[in-house]
Design a protein around this motif. Structure first.
Motif, PDB file in Angstrom:
ATOM      1  N   ALA A  68      95.247   4.905   9.993  1.00 39.28           N
ATOM      2  CA  ALA A  68      96.379   5.759  10.348  1.00 39.28           C
ATOM      3  C   ALA A  68      97.006   5.242  11.630  1.00 39.28           C
ATOM      4  CB  ALA A  68      95.927   7.204  10.517  1.00 39.28           C
ATOM      5  N   SER A  69      98.266   5.588  11.809  1.00 40.69           N
ATOM      6  CA  SER A  69      98.987   5.150  12.998  1.00 40.69           C
ATOM      7  C   SER A  69      99.785   6.309  13.575  1.00 40.69           C
ATOM      8  CB  SER A  69      99.933   3.994  12.647  1.00 40.69           C
ATOM      9  OG  SER A  69     100.725   3.646  13.769  1.00 40.69           O
ATOM     10  N   SER A  70      99.624   6.539  14.861  1.00 44.21           N
ATOM     11  CA  SER A  70     100.421   7.532  15.571  1.00 44.21           C
ATOM     12  C   SER A  70     101.367   6.801  16.517  1.00 44.21           C
ATOM     13  CB  SER A  70      99.527   8.474  16.389  1.00 44.21           C
ATOM     14  OG  SER A  70      98.618   9.140  15.569  1.00 44.21           O
ATOM     15  N   VAL A  71     102.636   7.197  16.506  1.00 45.71           N
ATOM     16  CA  VAL A  71     103.600   6.596  17.416  1.00 45.71           C
ATOM     17  C   VAL A  71     104.240   7.701  18.232  1.00 45.71           C
ATOM     18  CG1 VAL A  71     105.430   6.641  15.660  1.00 45.71           C
ATOM     19  CG2 VAL A  71     105.657   5.141  17.650  1.00 45.71           C
ATOM     20  N   PHE A  72     104.434   7.428  19.520  1.00 45.41           N
ATOM     21  CA  PHE A  72     105.046   8.378  20.432  1.00 45.41           C
ATOM     22  C   PHE A  72     106.331   7.759  20.968  1.00 45.41           C
ATOM     23  CE2 PHE A  72     100.541   8.992  20.156  1.00 45.41           C
ATOM     24  CZ  PHE A  72     100.459  10.351  19.875  1.00 45.41           C
ATOM     25  N   PHE A  73     107.451   8.391  20.619  1.00 42.71           N
ATOM     26  CA  PHE A  73     108.777   7.835  20.883  1.00 42.71           C
ATOM     27  C   PHE A  73     109.235   8.123  22.314  1.00 42.71           C
ATOM     28  CE2 PHE A  73     108.573   8.944  16.347  1.00 42.71           C
ATOM     29  CZ  PHE A  73     108.919   7.733  15.764  1.00 42.71           C
ATOM     30  N   TRP A  74     109.849   7.118  22.935  1.00 41.38           N
ATOM     31  CA  TRP A  74     110.308   7.246  24.319  1.00 41.38           C
ATOM     32  C   TRP A  74     111.811   6.978  24.404  1.00 41.38           C
ATOM     33  CZ3 TRP A  74     107.780   9.121  28.401  1.00 41.38           C
ATOM     34  CH2 TRP A  74     108.381   8.980  29.659  1.00 41.38           C
ATOM     35  N   LYS A  75     112.543   7.917  25.058  1.00 48.16           N
ATOM     36  CA  LYS A  75     113.992   7.772  25.210  1.00 48.16           C
ATOM     37  C   LYS A  75     114.441   7.658  26.668  1.00 48.16           C
ATOM     38  CE  LYS A  75     115.755   9.971  21.001  1.00 48.16           C
ATOM     39  NZ  LYS A  75     116.663  11.019  20.455  1.00 48.16           N
ATOM     40  N   ASP A  76     113.572   7.981  27.596  1.00 50.03           N
ATOM     41  CA  ASP A  76     113.942   7.985  29.013  1.00 50.03           C
ATOM     42  C   ASP A  76     113.830   6.583  29.615  1.00 50.03           C
ATOM     43  OD1 ASP A  76     114.494  10.672  28.925  1.00 50.03           O
ATOM     44  OD2 ASP A  76     112.493  11.284  29.595  1.00 50.03           O
ATOM     45  N   PRO A  77     114.161   6.434  30.913  1.00 50.13           N
ATOM     46  CA  PRO A  77     114.064   5.110  31.554  1.00 50.13           C
ATOM     47  C   PRO A  77     112.684   4.479  31.387  1.00 50.13           C
ATOM     48  CG  PRO A  77     115.276   6.618  32.956  1.00 50.13           C
ATOM     49  CD  PRO A  77     114.747   7.435  31.811  1.00 50.13           C
ATOM     50  N   ILE A  78     112.670   3.166  31.179  1.00 51.17           N
ATOM     51  CA  ILE A  78     111.431   2.448  30.882  1.00 51.17           C
ATOM     52  C   ILE A  78     110.444   2.481  32.041  1.00 51.17           C
ATOM     53  CG2 ILE A  78     110.476   0.165  30.345  1.00 51.17           C
ATOM     54  CD1 ILE A  78     111.750   1.597  27.990  1.00 51.17           C
ATOM     55  N   ASP A  79     110.918   2.535  33.284  1.00 49.32           N
ATOM     56  CA  ASP A  79     109.981   2.549  34.401  1.00 49.32           C
ATOM     57  C   ASP A  79     109.096   3.800  34.364  1.00 49.32           C
ATOM     58  OD1 ASP A  79     112.102   4.199  34.971  1.00 49.32           O
ATOM     59  OD2 ASP A  79     112.149   3.722  37.108  1.00 49.32           O
ATOM     60  N   ARG A  80     109.662   4.914  33.904  1.00 47.53           N
ATOM     61  CA  ARG A  80     108.867   6.138  33.749  1.00 47.53           C
ATOM     62  C   ARG A  80     107.853   5.984  32.619  1.00 47.53           C
ATOM     63  NH1 ARG A  80     111.928  11.310  32.708  1.00 47.53           N
ATOM     64  NH2 ARG A  80     109.782  12.079  32.846  1.00 47.53           N
ATOM     65  N   PHE A  81     108.241   5.275  31.571  1.00 51.61           N
ATOM     66  CA  PHE A  81     107.340   5.018  30.443  1.00 51.61           C
ATOM     67  C   PHE A  81     106.128   4.218  30.914  1.00 51.61           C
ATOM     68  CE2 PHE A  81     106.225   2.191  26.779  1.00 51.61           C
ATOM     69  CZ  PHE A  81     105.752   3.165  25.921  1.00 51.61           C
ATOM     70  N   ASN A  82     106.365   3.159  31.666  1.00 51.21           N
ATOM     71  CA  ASN A  82     105.276   2.318  32.153  1.00 51.21           C
ATOM     72  C   ASN A  82     104.348   3.096  33.088  1.00 51.21           C
ATOM     73  OD1 ASN A  82     106.267   0.112  30.727  1.00 51.21           O
ATOM     74  ND2 ASN A  82     107.593  -0.523  32.414  1.00 51.21           N
ATOM     75  N   PHE A  83     104.933   3.968  33.908  1.00 52.70           N
ATOM     76  CA  PHE A  83     104.121   4.792  34.808  1.00 52.70           C
ATOM     77  C   PHE A  83     103.253   5.753  34.001  1.00 52.70           C
ATOM     78  CE2 PHE A  83     103.547   8.787  37.130  1.00 52.70           C
ATOM     79  CZ  PHE A  83     102.863   8.337  38.255  1.00 52.70           C
ATOM     80  N   LEU A  84     103.846   6.369  32.984  1.00 50.75           N
ATOM     81  CA  LEU A  84     103.111   7.314  32.153  1.00 50.75           C
ATOM     82  C   LEU A  84     101.930   6.641  31.464  1.00 50.75           C
ATOM     83  CD1 LEU A  84     102.816  10.106  30.808  1.00 50.75           C
ATOM     84  CD2 LEU A  84     104.348   9.295  29.015  1.00 50.75           C
ATOM     85  N   LEU A  85     102.138   5.422  30.974  1.00 51.18           N
ATOM     86  CA  LEU A  85     101.051   4.717  30.295  1.00 51.18           C
ATOM     87  C   LEU A  85      99.872   4.494  31.235  1.00 51.18           C
ATOM     88  CD1 LEU A  85     102.803   2.041  28.054  1.00 51.18           C
ATOM     89  CD2 LEU A  85     102.086   4.356  27.493  1.00 51.18           C
ATOM     90  N   ARG A  86     100.164   4.149  32.468  1.00 54.71           N
ATOM     91  CA  ARG A  86      99.087   3.939  33.433  1.00 54.71           C
ATOM     92  C   ARG A  86      98.317   5.227  33.701  1.00 54.71           C
ATOM     93  NH1 ARG A  86     103.138   0.810  36.011  1.00 54.71           N
ATOM     94  NH2 ARG A  86     103.574   2.529  37.463  1.00 54.71           N
ATOM     95  N   GLU A  87      99.031   6.354  33.666  1.00 59.19           N
ATOM     96  CA  GLU A  87      98.419   7.619  34.035  1.00 59.19           C
ATOM     97  C   GLU A  87      97.803   8.373  32.857  1.00 59.19           C
ATOM     98  OE1 GLU A  87      98.186   8.966  37.208  1.00 59.19           O
ATOM     99  OE2 GLU A  87      98.838   6.955  37.819  1.00 59.19           O
ATOM    100  N   ARG A  88      98.408   8.239  31.658  1.00 60.14           N
ATOM    101  CA  ARG A  88      98.065   9.150  30.574  1.00 60.14           C
ATOM    102  C   ARG A  88      97.635   8.508  29.256  1.00 60.14           C
ATOM    103  NH1 ARG A  88      96.895  14.166  32.419  1.00 60.14           N
ATOM    104  NH2 ARG A  88      98.560  15.046  33.692  1.00 60.14           N
ATOM    105  N   LYS A  89      97.689   7.196  29.156  1.00 60.78           N
ATOM    106  CA  LYS A  89      97.417   6.561  27.867  1.00 60.78           C
ATOM    107  C   LYS A  89      96.029   6.921  27.330  1.00 60.78           C
ATOM    108  CE  LYS A  89      96.612   2.118  27.692  1.00 60.78           C
ATOM    109  NZ  LYS A  89      96.822   0.654  27.691  1.00 60.78           N
ATOM    110  N   HIS A  90      95.028   6.902  28.183  1.00 59.55           N
ATOM    111  CA  HIS A  90      93.670   7.168  27.718  1.00 59.55           C
ATOM    112  C   HIS A  90      93.493   8.639  27.336  1.00 59.55           C
ATOM    113  CE1 HIS A  90      92.594   3.120  28.757  1.00 59.55           C
ATOM    114  NE2 HIS A  90      92.942   3.305  30.022  1.00 59.55           N
TER     115      HIS A  90
END
Length: 253
Positions: free
Chosen positions: A135-157
């Motif tokens: 199975a594959s889950s995808v989480f779509f991002w529409k906001d600025p990419i710098d916020r996306f990269n920050f979120l991944l560092r903080e919340r990916k796990h």
């Protein structure tokens, strides 16, 4: 996001729709615009894959109408890894003259809908009947990419852990409601989901046992060349590259 509270909320959901709404609210609180969950193992196997998502009807209609599930580069990767990855990390093919590869069309369509990037979390597991699923889950991002990269560092796990509980609850609910819901968790052998001729099926079983082409030809009373043709078609339909991969797929390994 209080991860423990959210996991508790997921565990008491009593319907797939409740699970959908709960996850959508959670990922929106994190900054994602939507999510999509798809049965990656059945894509391209002759039936519509099970899907739950909140990407919106326009995106979902375009995805289905263009057959993007069969060429989506992220789904292909998700079937072969356990590690979360982002859209931006996927190497895309280049246009060939006037022809645009399907993988590139898929991503162009996603970008046109405002999805700038996405986080993909793959899962591979066995259901209550012992059958193997991807199975594959995808989480779509529409906001600025710098916020996306920050979120991944903080919340990916945290999100990865959350999805382990979400998928388990989805399995429980869909199994309970399997007579009413089209499900990736129903007992169904992979070879039944793929259209094979009777002869291709015969060849497939012998190839999976490790028999060489000459011996298969002798057992089925056909030429070696005919075995080679059937073998190639089976590998193509089952999306494998070797007899070992085929055997593992049929065993659900």
């Amino acid at each position: 996001m209080d991860l423990h509270a959210l996991i508790s909320e997921i565990e008491i959901c009593d319907s797939v729709e409740e699970l959908r709404s709960t996850l959508h609210e959670a990922v929106q609180d994190m900054g994602f615009s939507a999510f999509g969950f798809v049965d990656a193992g059945r894509v391209g196997r002759g039936e519509a894959p099970f899907y739950i998502g909140t990407g919106g009807p326009k995106w979902e209609r375009e995805y289905v109408a263009n057959g993007f599930a069969n060429v989506d580069p992220c789904l292909k990767i998700a079937r072969r890894t356990n590690t979360p990855f982002t859209w931006s990390s996927v190497e895309l093919p280049q246009p060939e003259g006037r022809r645009t590869p399907g993988a590139l069309k898929t991503m162009h369509a996603a970008w046109d809908h405002g999805f700038k990037d996405g986080l993909v979390i793959p899962f591979h597991f066995r259901d209550a009947d012992g059958l193997f699923h991807s199975a594959s889950s995808v989480f779509f991002w529409k906001d600025p990419i710098d916020r996306f990269n920050f979120l991944l560092r903080e919340r990916k796990h945290d999100l990865h852990l959350l999805m382990l509980y979400w998928i388990q609850r989805a399995m429980d609910l869909v199994t309970r409601d399997e007579r009413q819901a089209k499900s990736p968790f129903k007992p169904a052998q992979v070879r039944e989901a793929v259209h094979l001729t009777d002869r291709e099926r015969d060849v497939m079983q012998l190839v999976a046992k490790g028999l060489p082409n000459k011996l298969i030809a002798d057992q089925l009373t056909i030429s070696v060349r005919t075995v080679e043709v059937h073998r190639a078609r089976v590998f193509d339909k089952m999306e494998v590259k070797s007899a070992v991969e085929l055997a593992n797929l049929l065993r659900g390994v």
